[in-house]
Scaffold this motif. Structure first.
Motif, PDB file in Angstrom:
ATOM      1  N   PHE A  77       0.904  -1.305   0.021  1.00 33.88           N
ATOM      2  CA  PHE A  77       0.084   0.101  -0.141  1.00 33.88           C
ATOM      3  C   PHE A  77       0.930   1.042   0.221  1.00 33.88           C
ATOM      4  CE2 PHE A  77      -2.342   3.070   2.440  1.00 33.88           C
ATOM      5  CZ  PHE A  77      -3.301   3.439   1.511  1.00 33.88           C
ATOM      6  N   ALA A  78       0.679   2.068  -0.893  1.00 37.83           N
ATOM      7  CA  ALA A  78       1.734   3.197  -1.173  1.00 37.83           C
ATOM      8  C   ALA A  78       0.921   4.686  -1.216  1.00 37.83           C
ATOM      9  CB  ALA A  78       2.358   2.899  -2.583  1.00 37.83           C
ATOM     10  N   PRO A  79       0.883   5.136  -0.160  1.00 36.81           N
ATOM     11  CA  PRO A  79       0.007   6.458   0.253  1.00 36.81           C
ATOM     12  C   PRO A  79       1.185   7.435   0.033  1.00 36.81           C
ATOM     13  CG  PRO A  79       0.530   5.576   2.429  1.00 36.81           C
ATOM     14  CD  PRO A  79       1.035   4.243   1.565  1.00 36.81           C
TER      15      PRO A  79
ATOM     16  N   ILE B 233       5.944   4.842   1.340  1.00 42.11           N
ATOM     17  CA  ILE B 233       5.655   6.326   1.663  1.00 42.11           C
ATOM     18  C   ILE B 233       6.045   7.076   0.351  1.00 42.11           C
ATOM     19  CG2 ILE B 233       5.967   8.494   3.095  1.00 42.11           C
ATOM     20  CD1 ILE B 233       4.264   6.238   4.480  1.00 42.11           C
ATOM     21  N   GLU B 234       5.096   7.501  -0.481  1.00 42.71           N
ATOM     22  CA  GLU B 234       5.334   8.220  -1.747  1.00 42.71           C
ATOM     23  C   GLU B 234       5.649   9.479  -1.603  1.00 42.71           C
ATOM     24  OE1 GLU B 234       3.321   6.302  -5.041  1.00 42.71           O
ATOM     25  OE2 GLU B 234       4.797   4.549  -4.611  1.00 42.71           O
ATOM     26  N   ASP B 235       6.516   9.868  -1.258  1.00 46.07           N
ATOM     27  CA  ASP B 235       6.942  11.404  -0.752  1.00 46.07           C
ATOM     28  C   ASP B 235       7.812  11.909  -1.343  1.00 46.07           C
ATOM     29  OD1 ASP B 235       8.991  10.051   0.219  1.00 46.07           O
ATOM     30  OD2 ASP B 235       9.034  10.817   2.148  1.00 46.07           O
TER      31      ASP B 235
ATOM     32  N   VAL C 292      -2.139  -3.644  -6.016  1.00 46.56           N
ATOM     33  CA  VAL C 292      -3.586  -3.691  -5.808  1.00 46.56           C
ATOM     34  C   VAL C 292      -3.726  -2.237  -5.581  1.00 46.56           C
ATOM     35  CG1 VAL C 292      -5.349  -4.290  -4.352  1.00 46.56           C
ATOM     36  CG2 VAL C 292      -3.380  -5.865  -4.907  1.00 46.56           C
ATOM     37  N   ARG C 293      -4.511  -1.537  -6.213  1.00 47.70           N
ATOM     38  CA  ARG C 293      -4.783   0.018  -6.048  1.00 47.70           C
ATOM     39  C   ARG C 293      -6.111   0.272  -6.937  1.00 47.70           C
ATOM     40  NH1 ARG C 293       0.308   1.533 -10.034  1.00 47.70           N
ATOM     41  NH2 ARG C 293      -0.598   0.801 -11.901  1.00 47.70           N
ATOM     42  N   GLY C 294      -6.454   1.689  -6.607  1.00 49.64           N
ATOM     43  CA  GLY C 294      -7.693   2.429  -7.422  1.00 49.64           C
ATOM     44  C   GLY C 294      -7.676   2.121  -8.755  1.00 49.64           C
TER      45      GLY C 294
HETATM   46  N1  GLU Z   1       0.970   7.170  -4.180  1.00 52.48           N
HETATM   47  C1  GLU Z   1      -0.150   6.675  -4.946  1.00 52.48           C
HETATM   48  C2  GLU Z   1      -1.284   7.385  -4.437  1.00 52.48           C
HETATM   49  O1  GLU Z   1      -1.372   7.928  -3.543  1.00 52.48           O
HETATM   50  C3  GLU Z   1      -0.437   5.366  -5.246  1.00 52.48           C
HETATM   51  C4  GLU Z   1       0.667   4.663  -6.153  1.00 52.48           C
HETATM   52  C5  GLU Z   1       0.230   3.526  -6.457  1.00 52.48           C
HETATM   53  O2  GLU Z   1      -0.333   2.651  -5.794  1.00 52.48           O
HETATM   54  O3  GLU Z   1       0.860   2.828  -7.517  1.00 52.48           O
HETATM   55  O4  GLU Z   1      -2.230   7.444  -5.251  1.00 52.48           O
END
Ligand code: GLU
Length: 284
Positions: free
Chosen positions: A7-9, A41-43, A216-218
């Motif tokens: 999960f990469a917020p 953490i995507e910062d 797995v993401r939106g």
């Molecule tokens: N960091 C991205 C976001 O907050 C998600 C990236 C990903 O799941 O590939 O929307």
């Protein structure tokens, strides 16, 4: 091989129900697979991301009952890894410095027929793509703002036809082996002067470095997978499986945003909601 989920917020705001759904789904799938769950953490946008948001996000995820491996990877600590990937694209002559400002791009693409990317933004008009290297270098040295963009046609020609495995579905129901269509994005930004990477570049580098097998993401990121697949092919990185999920929407059917009060996890927590109630609210 153990499956690895993430999960990469981005810590540029607080989590809302949409993030909770994505995080819990990743956790559930990792558990069912007997696999690993990582948080990343995507910062990279250090001007918008804040340590307080990161702390609040990790606190909310723990409160939801998620359990993830430590240490958490923080993208702002790995700009060198992204620079190395950018150097490889430069060595393949697949990127160029582009100099048009936002206003210049807007003016050059004002025609209603101008092609747009899947997010609705006009494709980059080019023009500076074939600038002689000496001239481009001189402009960079003079301090002109620029961004590194992918030479999309050349990159697609080098990689050949590509597809990705979609285990969920895209916005138009795409599923199974889906043809990648990175060309729909035109010459995408790969790195900026102020931020020496981009979402696309850092996500593929990190998914590979962290051994992610399942993304797995939106579904709002479904079309981005085409660019990711292309970068993976160009950089010789492994191909994860994708599962794009539907988005949690507000009562008016709009995608949730980080500023949305009533669906923010903090607001719900403060109002006495339990983790079990959050799961029920998002349909898990
Ligand atoms: N960091 C991205 C976001 O907050 C998600 C990236 C990903 O799941 O590939 O929307």
């Amino acid at each position: 091989m153990s499956r690895t989920f993430r999960f990469a917020p981005s810590p540029n705001g607080e989590l809302h129900l949409g993030h909770a759904y994505s995080a819990l789904l990743n956790g559930d799938l990792a558990r069912e697979a007997g696999g690993r769950l990582l948080i990343r953490i995507e910062d990279i946008d250090v001007t918008r991301c804040r340590p307080e948001f990161e702390a609040a996000i990790l606190d909310d995820l723990a409160w939801l009952g998620l359990d993830w491996e430590r240490p958490v990877r923080r993208q702002s600590e790995h700009f060198d890894a992204y620079a190395e990937a950018l150097d490889r694209l430069k060595a393949m002559d697949l990127v160029y410095p582009s100099f048009l400002s936002r206003a210049e791009i807007r003016a050059a693409t004002a025609s209603p027929d101008w092609p747009r990317d899947p997010d609705g933004a006009p494709l980059y008009p080019g023009g500076d793509r074939d600038l002689p290297a000496r001239e481009a270098d001189a402009r960079i040295a003079s301090g002109a703002p620029y961004a590194w963009r992918l030479k999309m046609d050349a990159a697609m020609a080098k990689a050949g036809p590509l597809a990705f495995a979609e285990q969920g579905r895209g916005p138009a129901g795409e599923t199974g082996r889906v043809t990648a269509e990175p060309g729909r994005w035109g010459d995408v930004v790969i790195a900026r002067r102020e931020i020496p990477t981009s979402y696309h570049l850092s996500v593929v580098v990190d998914d590979a470095l962290q051994g992610i097998t399942d993304v797995v993401r939106g579904e709002d990121l479904f079309h981005a997978a085409s660019v990711h697949r292309l970068l993976q092919a160009l950089l010789d990185l492994p191909e994860p499986a994708y599962r794009h999920h539907g988005l949690i929407r507000d009562a008016a059917g709009r995608k949730l945003s980080k500023s949305e009060g009533s669906t923010g996890l903090r607001v719900l927590r403060d109002a006495g909601a339990t983790p079990a109630e959050i799961r029920a609210l998002v349909g898990l």
